[in-house]
Design an enzyme around this catalytic site. Structure first.
Site, PDB file in Angstrom:
ATOM      1  N   SER A 208       0.843  -1.188   0.000  1.00  0.00           N
ATOM      2  CA  SER A 208       0.000   0.000   0.000  1.00  0.00           C
ATOM      3  C   SER A 208       0.880   1.240   0.000  1.00  0.00           C
ATOM      4  O   SER A 208       2.103   1.139   0.083  1.00  0.00           O
ATOM      5  CB  SER A 208      -0.920   0.013   1.226  1.00  0.00           C
ATOM      6  OG  SER A 208      -0.178   0.488   2.329  1.00  0.00           O
ATOM      7  N   LYS A 209       0.217   2.372  -0.091  1.00  0.00           N
ATOM      8  CA  LYS A 209       0.965   3.628  -0.211  1.00  0.00           C
ATOM      9  C   LYS A 209       1.894   3.891   0.948  1.00  0.00           C
ATOM     10  O   LYS A 209       2.830   4.657   0.836  1.00  0.00           O
ATOM     11  CB  LYS A 209      -0.015   4.807  -0.326  1.00  0.00           C
ATOM     12  CG  LYS A 209      -0.800   4.740  -1.603  1.00  0.00           C
ATOM     13  CD  LYS A 209      -1.722   5.918  -1.789  1.00  0.00           C
ATOM     14  CE  LYS A 209      -2.496   5.700  -3.080  1.00  0.00           C
ATOM     15  NZ  LYS A 209      -3.367   6.770  -3.457  1.00  0.00           N
ATOM     16  N   ARG A 210       1.599   3.286   2.080  1.00  0.00           N
ATOM     17  CA  ARG A 210       2.419   3.574   3.258  1.00  0.00           C
ATOM     18  C   ARG A 210       3.608   2.624   3.409  1.00  0.00           C
ATOM     19  O   ARG A 210       4.467   2.834   4.245  1.00  0.00           O
ATOM     20  CB  ARG A 210       1.558   3.521   4.527  1.00  0.00           C
ATOM     21  CG  ARG A 210       0.947   4.870   4.853  1.00  0.00           C
ATOM     22  CD  ARG A 210      -0.133   4.755   5.907  1.00  0.00           C
ATOM     23  NE  ARG A 210      -1.301   4.059   5.396  1.00  0.00           N
ATOM     24  CZ  ARG A 210      -2.202   4.614   4.612  1.00  0.00           C
ATOM     25  NH1 ARG A 210      -2.074   5.869   4.250  1.00  0.00           N
ATOM     26  NH2 ARG A 210      -3.240   3.927   4.168  1.00  0.00           N
TER      27      ARG A 210
END
Ligand code: GLU
Length: 437
Positions: A208-210
């Site tokens: 994911s983006k994180r």
């Protein structure tokens, strides 16, 4: 004529998955002499930001994924921002209305009547995927506030922009029947889809983006990666080119690209492998190119580059030691300053034996008398000084390295002395004698 697009929703920075989707579309266009389009899917005013859009453009440009039509480039099918295409969507909606394929709810939402037939996606990666007639309620395509939903605008634009192929993340496969239903309702031929595998974290969870390594700007641009290396690595996240080597140039990847070879299994992200690619590309660079790439990272660490030729040779001399540009300043800082600190084990080494200062004085004496200052003459001088003091050159080298750099590791000692010059070499030895020995 092949036409493909990257269609990001500007809700955040460009991340690895988006970069790789753009890259596969780009490779396919370049391989086939086609057109690569950038379309900004910014219909969600609440979640889309200018900043995200700028980040996406920056990331694509950094990766070298140039687009033939789109923001900044223009083109005959614009505007390339969905937020500016409402009149087109209204016209397409009117067509569905005329054909009786939509109805309006009491609250003003407009729904599309699904055909409720079996729909097969002929996917280049996943093969034929057949969806049974749906039992879902009809799809809202326009919200009560008049804004259109993703599935509708995505299809309208793929028709209007004459897309022939769509490479996109596998997360979109489950909705592709909805898109094909809309294409059919408009009497349009759907593009050929290629749903590319998701990128997973090393532990198998969905990236994911994180997650570490996910954001192009923060994880790659700022961390000292080279665009060519990231390009190479991303191309191989889900595709294995038919080649007898892994390190490939853009041109080679374009030549080799074959969508039928894209894996259907998910890809695993591996930061070590990405760094390995970076190291290979760093090592293949010319001194000048390496300096160009390293310069911002050196300047941000306060290194002042007065002589480009010397600086290029300095960074080139440590290229085997680093895999990221961010590592370079720590390896070369002493080339650019004479007040470098002495690492603790280095001062210990210099202080360890009383005769060390004599050895350094001896080599300084030979240096002072040299007629010319080349790497070879410096090397010969070190050997001569060692011989004169009845020690092995291997005993003198670490002392000299310590004096000239304050470090115990680095490029060859004669390389350092040659590059910093005779005057600086002698000053460095004096300083070590005065402050450390
Ligand atoms: N805006 C969509 C996304 O970012 C594009 C999907 C597509 O490529 O069709 O996922």
């Amino acid at each position: 004529m092949i036409r493909v697009r990257f269609a990001p929703s500007p809700t955040g920075d460009l991340h690895v998955g988006g970069g790789r989707t753009a890259l596969f579309n780009w490779l396919f266009a370049r391989k086939n002499g086609g057109t690569f389009i950038l379309r900004i899917e910014d219909t969600d005013g609440a979640r889309n930001t200018e900043e995200a859009q700028r980040g996406i453009v920056k990331g694509l440009r950094w990766l070298g994924l140039d687009w033939d039509e789109g923001p900044e480039a223009g083109g005959p099918h614009g505007p390339y921002f969905q937020s500016q295409r409402k009149a087109i969507y209204d016209a397409y909606l009117a067509r569905l209305e005329a054909d009786g394929r939509v109805y309006t709810e009491e609250n003003g939402a407009v729904r599309f009547k699904f055909s409720r037939t079996a729909i097969t996606v002929h996917d280049l990666v996943c093969g034929d995927v057949t969806f049974a007639p749906t039992e879902e309620p009809d799809m809202t395509i326009r919200r009560p506030d008049g804004s259109y939903i993703f599935h509708f605008v995505n299809v309208v634009d793929d028709i209007e922009m004459k897309m022939t192929h769509v490479f996109r993340g596998e997360d979109h496969l489950s909705n592709t029947w909805k898109h094909i239903d809309l294409f059919n309702a408009f009497g349009a031929t759907p593009p050929t889809y290629a749903h590319i595998p998701l990128i997973l974290n090393p532990d198998g969870s969905k990236m994911s983006k994180r997650d570490a390594g996910s954001a192009i700007e923060h994880s790659y641009i700022n961390e000292g990666f080279l665009p060519d290396a990231v390009f190479n690595y991303l191309a191989m996240l889900g595709w294995t080119p038919r080649a007898d080597k892994e390190v490939l140039t853009r041109q080679e990847l374009v030549q080799l690209f074959d969508p039928s070879e894209i894996h259907s299994a998910n890809a695993r992200f591996d930061m070590h492998k990405c760094q390995w690619f970076n190291a290979q590309f760093l090592r293949a660079m010319t001194p000048e190119a390496l300096l160009d790439a390293a310069r911002p990272f050196m300047e941000s660490q306060g290194l002042v580059i007065a002589d480009d030729a010397m600086a290029a040779a300095a960074v080139f001399s440590v290229k085997e030691k680093v895999s990221l540009l961010t590592e370079i300043p720590a390896w070369v800082h002493y080339f650019f300053r004479e007040d470098y600190p002495f690492e603790a084990d280095v001062s210990d080494k210099l202080k360890a034996k009383p005769e060390n200062s004599g050895l350094l004085r001896a080599v300084a004496g030979v240096f002072a008398g040299l007629k010319e200052w080349t790497e070879a003459s410096v090397h010969a001088a070190i050997e001569e000084a060692a011989k004169g003091a009845s020690v092995k050159p291997g005993a003198l080298m670490p002392l000299l390295r310590a004096a000239l750099s304050g470090q115990s590791r680095g490029p060859g000692v004669s390389t350092i002395a040659h590059l910093v010059g005779r005057e600086s070499t002698l000053r460095r030895i004096d300083r070590a004698l005065a402050e450390v020995c």
